[in-house]
Design a protein around this motif. Structure first.
Motif, PDB file in Angstrom:
ATOM      1  N   ILE A  82      55.952  38.157  44.429  1.00 18.49           N
ATOM      2  CA  ILE A  82      54.891  38.599  43.526  1.00 18.49           C
ATOM      3  C   ILE A  82      55.448  39.311  42.293  1.00 18.49           C
ATOM      4  N   PHE A  83      54.903  38.925  41.133  1.00 22.09           N
ATOM      5  CA  PHE A  83      55.179  39.644  39.874  1.00 22.09           C
ATOM      6  C   PHE A  83      53.971  40.484  39.472  1.00 22.09           C
ATOM      7  N   ALA A  84      52.761  39.896  39.589  1.00 26.83           N
ATOM      8  CA  ALA A  84      51.517  40.593  39.254  1.00 26.83           C
ATOM      9  C   ALA A  84      50.430  40.050  40.172  1.00 26.83           C
ATOM     10  N   TYR A  85      49.361  40.835  40.382  1.00 22.73           N
ATOM     11  CA  TYR A  85      48.352  40.436  41.364  1.00 22.73           C
ATOM     12  C   TYR A  85      46.955  40.861  40.922  1.00 22.73           C
ATOM     13  N   GLY A  86      45.978  40.566  41.785  1.00 24.81           N
ATOM     14  CA  GLY A  86      44.584  40.843  41.411  1.00 24.81           C
ATOM     15  C   GLY A  86      44.056  39.825  40.416  1.00 24.81           C
ATOM     16  N   LEU A  87      44.487  38.566  40.557  1.00 24.79           N
ATOM     17  CA  LEU A  87      44.091  37.493  39.636  1.00 24.79           C
ATOM     18  C   LEU A  87      43.253  36.465  40.385  1.00 24.79           C
ATOM     19  N   ARG A  88      42.241  35.946  39.722  1.00 26.73           N
ATOM     20  CA  ARG A  88      41.324  35.017  40.371  1.00 26.73           C
ATOM     21  C   ARG A  88      41.813  33.575  40.279  1.00 26.73           C
ATOM     22  N   ASN A  89      42.116  33.147  39.060  1.00 25.30           N
ATOM     23  CA  ASN A  89      42.588  31.765  38.875  1.00 25.30           C
ATOM     24  C   ASN A  89      43.182  31.663  37.475  1.00 25.30           C
ATOM     25  N   ALA A  90      44.414  32.114  37.334  1.00 28.28           N
ATOM     26  CA  ALA A  90      45.036  32.154  36.010  1.00 28.28           C
ATOM     27  C   ALA A  90      45.321  30.723  35.546  1.00 28.28           C
ATOM     28  N   TRP A  91      44.411  30.194  34.727  1.00 34.13           N
ATOM     29  CA  TRP A  91      44.524  28.831  34.193  1.00 34.13           C
ATOM     30  C   TRP A  91      45.033  28.975  32.757  1.00 34.13           C
ATOM     31  N   GLY A  92      46.329  29.212  32.676  1.00 33.83           N
ATOM     32  CA  GLY A  92      46.960  29.520  31.406  1.00 33.83           C
ATOM     33  C   GLY A  92      47.957  30.624  31.660  1.00 33.83           C
ATOM     34  N   LEU A  93      49.230  30.344  31.386  1.00 33.26           N
ATOM     35  CA  LEU A  93      50.293  31.311  31.616  1.00 33.26           C
ATOM     36  C   LEU A  93      51.368  30.994  30.587  1.00 33.26           C
ATOM     37  N   THR A 118      35.144  50.646  40.115  1.00 34.44           N
ATOM     38  CA  THR A 118      36.365  51.301  40.565  1.00 34.44           C
ATOM     39  C   THR A 118      37.514  51.058  39.597  1.00 34.44           C
ATOM     40  N   ARG A 119      38.388  52.044  39.468  1.00 37.65           N
ATOM     41  CA  ARG A 119      39.546  51.937  38.576  1.00 37.65           C
ATOM     42  C   ARG A 119      40.854  51.913  39.341  1.00 37.65           C
ATOM     43  N   VAL A 120      40.800  51.965  40.677  1.00 36.16           N
ATOM     44  CA  VAL A 120      42.033  52.015  41.472  1.00 36.16           C
ATOM     45  C   VAL A 120      41.999  50.993  42.592  1.00 36.16           C
ATOM     46  N   GLY A 121      43.190  50.503  42.952  1.00 37.11           N
ATOM     47  CA  GLY A 121      43.342  49.585  44.066  1.00 37.11           C
ATOM     48  C   GLY A 121      43.488  50.338  45.377  1.00 37.11           C
ATOM     49  N   SER A 122      43.715  49.583  46.450  1.00 42.15           N
ATOM     50  CA  SER A 122      43.704  50.177  47.793  1.00 42.15           C
ATOM     51  C   SER A 122      44.881  51.115  48.034  1.00 42.15           C
ATOM     52  N   ARG A 123      45.919  51.008  47.233  1.00 40.22           N
ATOM     53  CA  ARG A 123      47.061  51.911  47.407  1.00 40.22           C
ATOM     54  C   ARG A 123      47.054  53.032  46.372  1.00 40.22           C
ATOM     55  N   GLY A 124      45.924  53.163  45.703  1.00 38.05           N
ATOM     56  CA  GLY A 124      45.817  54.219  44.708  1.00 38.05           C
ATOM     57  C   GLY A 124      46.348  53.830  43.342  1.00 38.05           C
ATOM     58  N   GLU A 125      46.780  52.560  43.198  1.00 41.41           N
ATOM     59  CA  GLU A 125      47.335  52.121  41.923  1.00 41.41           C
ATOM     60  C   GLU A 125      46.225  51.877  40.896  1.00 41.41           C
ATOM     61  N   ALA A 126      46.520  52.140  39.639  1.00 38.09           N
ATOM     62  CA  ALA A 126      45.544  51.893  38.574  1.00 38.09           C
ATOM     63  C   ALA A 126      45.344  50.388  38.413  1.00 38.09           C
TER      64      ALA A 126
END
Ligand SMILES: [Ca+2]
Length: 435
Positions: A237-248, A304-312
């Protein structure tokens, strides 16, 4: 020739000194038709000799001649190696992307993504396998990719047929970046309902991965990937919380930032600039708003502004809304198609601006739109965007499927006259000045 540019990590920390100028007038382009007769072109990779590989989603890699026109015989026919497709109708599966290794001139390595049949080890009710594979392109003419040269790099089981992502980009660090959708269905729920995939750092779904394909193994993990050495998640993993990145795509100039176009669900489409380890919010957020899977058509503000580990959670750089019951001037369409930061010479008014598109305004009609976005000069984080008028051809009705960029930084846009896999309506255009 393998160009090594400064690492992404160094560049991401650079001060944002490179600011593109705002647009001076209503943005316009002309489109020059360079290929037609395809079904659903979804990727283009320029070759050093001026030709290009064009991916037709139904399973072909075609050769685009220098100056335009397709060679008759495909460079690769992979139709019998794909998962079963919904020919004639809408489908997100198929042959999806191709890109050249940065050292292609000497090593002739190319990388591709496609959906293969479901693996025997996947749950019985799952759909297919997203496969990242490597091929060789022999230099002999006529150019033909040898299907038997395939080396599988990575396979990911897909619970549903939609939300594959599967966009590829080599970074200035020499690593291969791969977007993977959240698995499909809606609300990032379904065949694995206990936990959404995009926020689950132990799932490869709903992510952008970063792989080192320069060693002897199919891939190695770059030693500074965010989950290396810990127990926080998959090391790819490089980045996460993405639905369907159609373009990179990486900006080939400026700060070499990594742009991802994340397709939204019912309300908001977004563009993200991805940084290492960033959580881009799905399915806790959609665009700039909180998201509630129990009420997906009602944005939760501020949410919400934070993920499950407290990350922004990172905000996108822009969003646009879907057409709703109100006539909303910012409601540009229903599905984002990612593009590139323009660094060519033909369209100087767009230098440093991100050019992308919406697939269509209405699923039933070919109403795609080209869009340009630029970083505001006042230091605000949120980019501005505006629809680009296509002045030629005048009647330009199409679903916008993908963008490509050649070695001069000039852009290509790929379109489909239908919303599905109907033969003959797929075209490739080059962006040209409007006058
Ligand atoms: Ca997001």
């Amino acid at each position: 020739m393998f160009r090594r540019l400064p690492s992404v990590a160094c560049l991401a920390t650079a001060v944002a000194a490179v600011v593109s100028l705002p647009l001076q007038a209503a943005p316009k382009v002309a489109l020059e038709l360079v290929a037609e007769g395809l079904t659903s072109p979804v990727s283009i990779a320029p070759l050093p000799d001026g030709r290009a590989l064009v991916v037709d989603q139904v399973g072909y890699v075609r050769l685009l001649r220098k100056g335009g026109g397709l060679e008759g015989e495909p460079a690769l026919n992979f139709t019998n190696r794909l998962s079963v497709l919904n020919h004639g109708g809408f489908d997100e599966r198929g042959f999806l992307c191709v890109t050249l290794h940065p050292g292609f001139v000497s090593n002739r390595r190319i990388f591709a993504t496609y959906t293969a049949p479901k693996r025997a080890t996947a749950p019985a009710d799952w759909d297919c396998t997203l496969r990242l594979a490597e091929f060789r392109l022999p230099a002999a003419e006529p150019l033909r990719i040898d299907p038997e040269s395939e080396r599988v790099v990575l396979e990911i089981d897909k619970p549903y047929g939609n939300h594959n992502g599967a966009r590829l980009a080599f970074g200035p660090d020499g690593f291969l970046y791969l977007s993977v959708g959240d698995g499909g269905n809606a609300n990032d729920q379904g065949r694995r309902p206990e936990k959404g995939n995009a926020q689950d750092t132990f799932s490869l779904l709903g992510k952008v991965h970063r792989l080192d394909v320069n060693g002897a193994k199919p891939y190695d993990i770059p030693t500074d990937n965010p989950f290396v050495g810990g127990r926080g998640g998959r090391q790819e993993i490089f980045a996460y919380g993405l639905r369907n990145a159609w373009g990179l795509s990486f900006d080939r100039g400026g700060m070499h930032e990594l742009f991802a176009a994340d397709v939204g669900q019912n309300l908001f489409e977004e563009v993200d600039i991805l940084v290492k380890g960033g959580n881009y919010g799905w399915a806790l957020r959609e665009g700039f708003h909180g998201f509630d899977p129990k009420a997906p058509n009602t944005p939760v503000d501020p949410g919400t502004r934070v993920g499950s580990r407290g990350e922004a959670l990172f905000d996108p750089i822009l969003e646009y809304r879907h057409p709703g019951p109100k006539k909303d001037p910012d409601a540009l369409g229903i599905s984002i198609t990612g593009g590139y930061v323009y660094r060519g010479r033909a369209l100087p008014q767009f230098t440093g601006h991100y050019i992308f598109a919406d697939w269509t305004h209405n699923m039933a009609l070919p109403q795609g739109q080209l869009i340009v976005a630029w970083r505001p000069t006042d230091g605000a984080a949120r980019w501005k965007h505006e629809v680009i008028e296509v002045v030629q051809p005048v009647k330009w009705g199409a679903y916008v499927t993908a963008f490509g960029q050649d070695d001069d930084g000039e852009l290509y846009v790929m379109t489909n006259g239908s919303n599905g896999l109907r033969p003959g309506a797929g075209r490739v255009w080059k962006l040209r000045p409007s006058e």
